[in-house]
Design a protein around this motif. Sequence first.
Motif, PDB file in Angstrom:
ATOM      1  N   UNK A   1     -13.616   1.212  -6.157  1.00 41.60           N
ATOM      2  CA  UNK A   1     -12.301   1.315  -6.548  1.00 41.60           C
ATOM      3  C   UNK A   1     -11.226   1.467  -5.465  1.00 41.60           C
ATOM      4  N   UNK A   2     -10.156   1.007  -5.641  1.00 43.35           N
ATOM      5  CA  UNK A   2      -9.169   0.913  -4.553  1.00 43.35           C
ATOM      6  C   UNK A   2      -7.967   0.970  -4.930  1.00 43.35           C
ATOM      7  N   UNK A   3      -6.814   1.591  -4.284  1.00 45.50           N
ATOM      8  CA  UNK A   3      -5.488   1.863  -4.619  1.00 45.50           C
ATOM      9  C   UNK A   3      -4.839   0.525  -4.201  1.00 45.50           C
ATOM     10  N   UNK A   4      -3.842   0.228  -5.031  1.00 49.74           N
ATOM     11  CA  UNK A   4      -3.062  -0.817  -4.835  1.00 49.74           C
ATOM     12  C   UNK A   4      -1.563  -0.529  -5.151  1.00 49.74           C
ATOM     13  N   UNK A   5      -0.775  -1.020  -4.236  1.00 50.94           N
ATOM     14  CA  UNK A   5       0.740  -0.946  -4.649  1.00 50.94           C
ATOM     15  C   UNK A   5       1.322  -1.563  -5.799  1.00 50.94           C
ATOM     16  N   UNK A   6       1.770  -0.713  -6.845  1.00 60.21           N
ATOM     17  CA  UNK A   6       2.189  -1.576  -8.236  1.00 60.21           C
ATOM     18  C   UNK A   6       3.778  -1.816  -8.156  1.00 60.21           C
TER      19      UNK A   6
ATOM     20  N   UNK B   1      -9.583  13.425  -0.702  1.00 57.06           N
ATOM     21  CA  UNK B   1      -9.860  11.919  -0.596  1.00 57.06           C
ATOM     22  C   UNK B   1      -8.741  11.184  -1.242  1.00 57.06           C
ATOM     23  N   UNK B   2      -8.472  11.306  -2.473  1.00 55.58           N
ATOM     24  CA  UNK B   2      -7.659  10.398  -3.118  1.00 55.58           C
ATOM     25  C   UNK B   2      -6.307  10.529  -2.328  1.00 55.58           C
ATOM     26  N   UNK B   3      -5.675  11.734  -1.987  1.00 47.91           N
ATOM     27  CA  UNK B   3      -4.450  11.810  -1.255  1.00 47.91           C
ATOM     28  C   UNK B   3      -4.646  11.050  -0.075  1.00 47.91           C
ATOM     29  N   UNK B   4      -5.703  11.247   0.768  1.00 46.95           N
ATOM     30  CA  UNK B   4      -5.886  10.526   2.043  1.00 46.95           C
ATOM     31  C   UNK B   4      -5.961   8.697   1.845  1.00 46.95           C
ATOM     32  N   UNK B   5      -6.638   8.377   0.550  1.00 47.72           N
ATOM     33  CA  UNK B   5      -6.845   6.851   0.523  1.00 47.72           C
ATOM     34  C   UNK B   5      -5.328   6.654   0.184  1.00 47.72           C
ATOM     35  N   UNK B   6      -4.587   7.284  -0.810  1.00 44.49           N
ATOM     36  CA  UNK B   6      -3.050   6.504  -1.012  1.00 44.49           C
ATOM     37  C   UNK B   6      -2.469   6.716   0.115  1.00 44.49           C
ATOM     38  N   UNK B   7      -2.296   7.684   1.124  1.00 48.77           N
ATOM     39  CA  UNK B   7      -1.612   7.754   2.203  1.00 48.77           C
ATOM     40  C   UNK B   7      -2.160   6.661   3.021  1.00 48.77           C
ATOM     41  N   UNK B   8      -3.199   6.260   3.306  1.00 48.27           N
ATOM     42  CA  UNK B   8      -3.857   5.079   4.233  1.00 48.27           C
ATOM     43  C   UNK B   8      -3.326   3.590   3.394  1.00 48.27           C
ATOM     44  N   UNK B   9      -3.365   3.461   2.253  1.00 48.79           N
ATOM     45  CA  UNK B   9      -2.666   2.215   1.796  1.00 48.79           C
ATOM     46  C   UNK B   9      -1.239   2.081   2.088  1.00 48.79           C
ATOM     47  N   UNK B  10      -0.469   3.390   2.032  1.00 46.78           N
ATOM     48  CA  UNK B  10       0.992   3.191   2.066  1.00 46.78           C
ATOM     49  C   UNK B  10       1.217   2.904   3.662  1.00 46.78           C
ATOM     50  N   UNK B  11       0.432   3.662   4.451  1.00 48.42           N
ATOM     51  CA  UNK B  11       0.589   3.385   6.204  1.00 48.42           C
ATOM     52  C   UNK B  11       0.170   1.929   6.277  1.00 48.42           C
ATOM     53  N   UNK B  12      -0.940   1.365   5.804  1.00 47.80           N
ATOM     54  CA  UNK B  12      -1.288   0.103   5.934  1.00 47.80           C
ATOM     55  C   UNK B  12      -0.298  -0.930   5.502  1.00 47.80           C
ATOM     56  N   UNK B  13       0.587  -0.794   4.403  1.00 42.20           N
ATOM     57  CA  UNK B  13       1.639  -1.779   4.017  1.00 42.20           C
ATOM     58  C   UNK B  13       2.895  -1.636   5.396  1.00 42.20           C
ATOM     59  N   UNK B  14       3.271  -0.480   5.607  1.00 37.98           N
ATOM     60  CA  UNK B  14       4.125  -0.485   6.799  1.00 37.98           C
ATOM     61  C   UNK B  14       3.521  -1.286   8.056  1.00 37.98           C
ATOM     62  N   UNK B  15       2.296  -0.999   8.323  1.00 38.59           N
ATOM     63  CA  UNK B  15       1.701  -1.512   9.713  1.00 38.59           C
ATOM     64  C   UNK B  15       1.603  -3.072   9.503  1.00 38.59           C
ATOM     65  N   UNK B  16       1.053  -3.582   8.064  1.00 36.74           N
ATOM     66  CA  UNK B  16       0.976  -5.021   7.989  1.00 36.74           C
ATOM     67  C   UNK B  16       2.372  -5.781   7.756  1.00 36.74           C
ATOM     68  N   UNK B  17       3.334  -5.254   7.206  1.00 39.67           N
ATOM     69  CA  UNK B  17       4.597  -5.662   7.275  1.00 39.67           C
ATOM     70  C   UNK B  17       5.107  -5.740   8.967  1.00 39.67           C
ATOM     71  N   UNK B  18       5.033  -4.757   9.617  1.00 38.20           N
ATOM     72  CA  UNK B  18       5.314  -4.944  11.065  1.00 38.20           C
ATOM     73  C   UNK B  18       4.780  -5.887  11.859  1.00 38.20           C
ATOM     74  N   UNK B  19       3.263  -6.354  11.523  1.00 39.23           N
ATOM     75  CA  UNK B  19       2.738  -7.286  12.026  1.00 39.23           C
ATOM     76  C   UNK B  19       2.953  -8.582  11.488  1.00 39.23           C
ATOM     77  N   UNK B  20       3.486  -8.732  10.137  1.00 44.57           N
ATOM     78  CA  UNK B  20       3.800  -9.791   9.720  1.00 44.57           C
ATOM     79  C   UNK B  20       2.524 -10.432   8.802  1.00 44.57           C
ATOM     80  N   UNK B  21       1.322  -9.351   8.605  1.00 46.96           N
ATOM     81  CA  UNK B  21       0.168 -10.020   8.241  1.00 46.96           C
ATOM     82  C   UNK B  21       0.160 -10.205   6.692  1.00 46.96           C
ATOM     83  N   UNK B  22       0.514 -11.180   6.145  1.00 53.75           N
ATOM     84  CA  UNK B  22       0.610 -11.647   4.624  1.00 53.75           C
ATOM     85  C   UNK B  22      -0.903 -11.441   3.982  1.00 53.75           C
ATOM     86  N   UNK B  23      -1.792 -11.639   4.920  1.00 60.34           N
ATOM     87  CA  UNK B  23      -3.264 -11.765   4.367  1.00 60.34           C
ATOM     88  C   UNK B  23      -3.592 -10.322   4.051  1.00 60.34           C
TER      89      UNK B  23
END
Length: 172
Positions: A148-153, A33-55
């Motif tokens: 709890x949630x994972x964030x990029x530090x 679960x932790x592995x999937x959650x961390x991977x999801x956050x990293x993937x979401x960062x790539x996707x949000x940057x690609x969309x220009x989604x600052x929020x």
Amino acid sequence: MPAMRISGRVLPVLLASFVLSGGSLAAQRPTADADRAVRAVITAVFSAQERGDMAALDTLYAGEALTIFEGAGVNRGWADYRDHHLGPELKEMKEFRYRPIEIDVHVDGATAWATVSYALQAKMGDRAVDNFGRGTVILERKGSGTTGRWVVRHSHTASRARRASDPPMPGA
């Protein structure tokens, strides 16, 4: 070199010390679960940057505790990165594609780190950018349980022009 032998009296003491210190083999392995959650956050960062989604990025980064190293540059804090680096850069890029190729996650308690390889393509004015890059991402878990949630530090990335031997852009 002679083999090291542990006497019959020392082994129980070592095992008892391990158990009393709170160690367990199961607790030391990252959960799926932790592995999937961390991977999801990293993937979401790539996707949000690609969309220009600052929020969306605002929820994925560690606020003013964030540090970003890109090449030799450094940004300290989400506002600095957003306002003086990422925001202006995304406005300049057209047809921007930013995709992870491989993410290798390691979790240890409330800290996680991952190595990534990625592809980046964009048009900047008359110039076409087609890069392959690598990076390291450090995350921390804020809160616990269901809240709890994972964030990029911290993130450190570097890229170069794509070579024929590099993996292709995912989804291309």
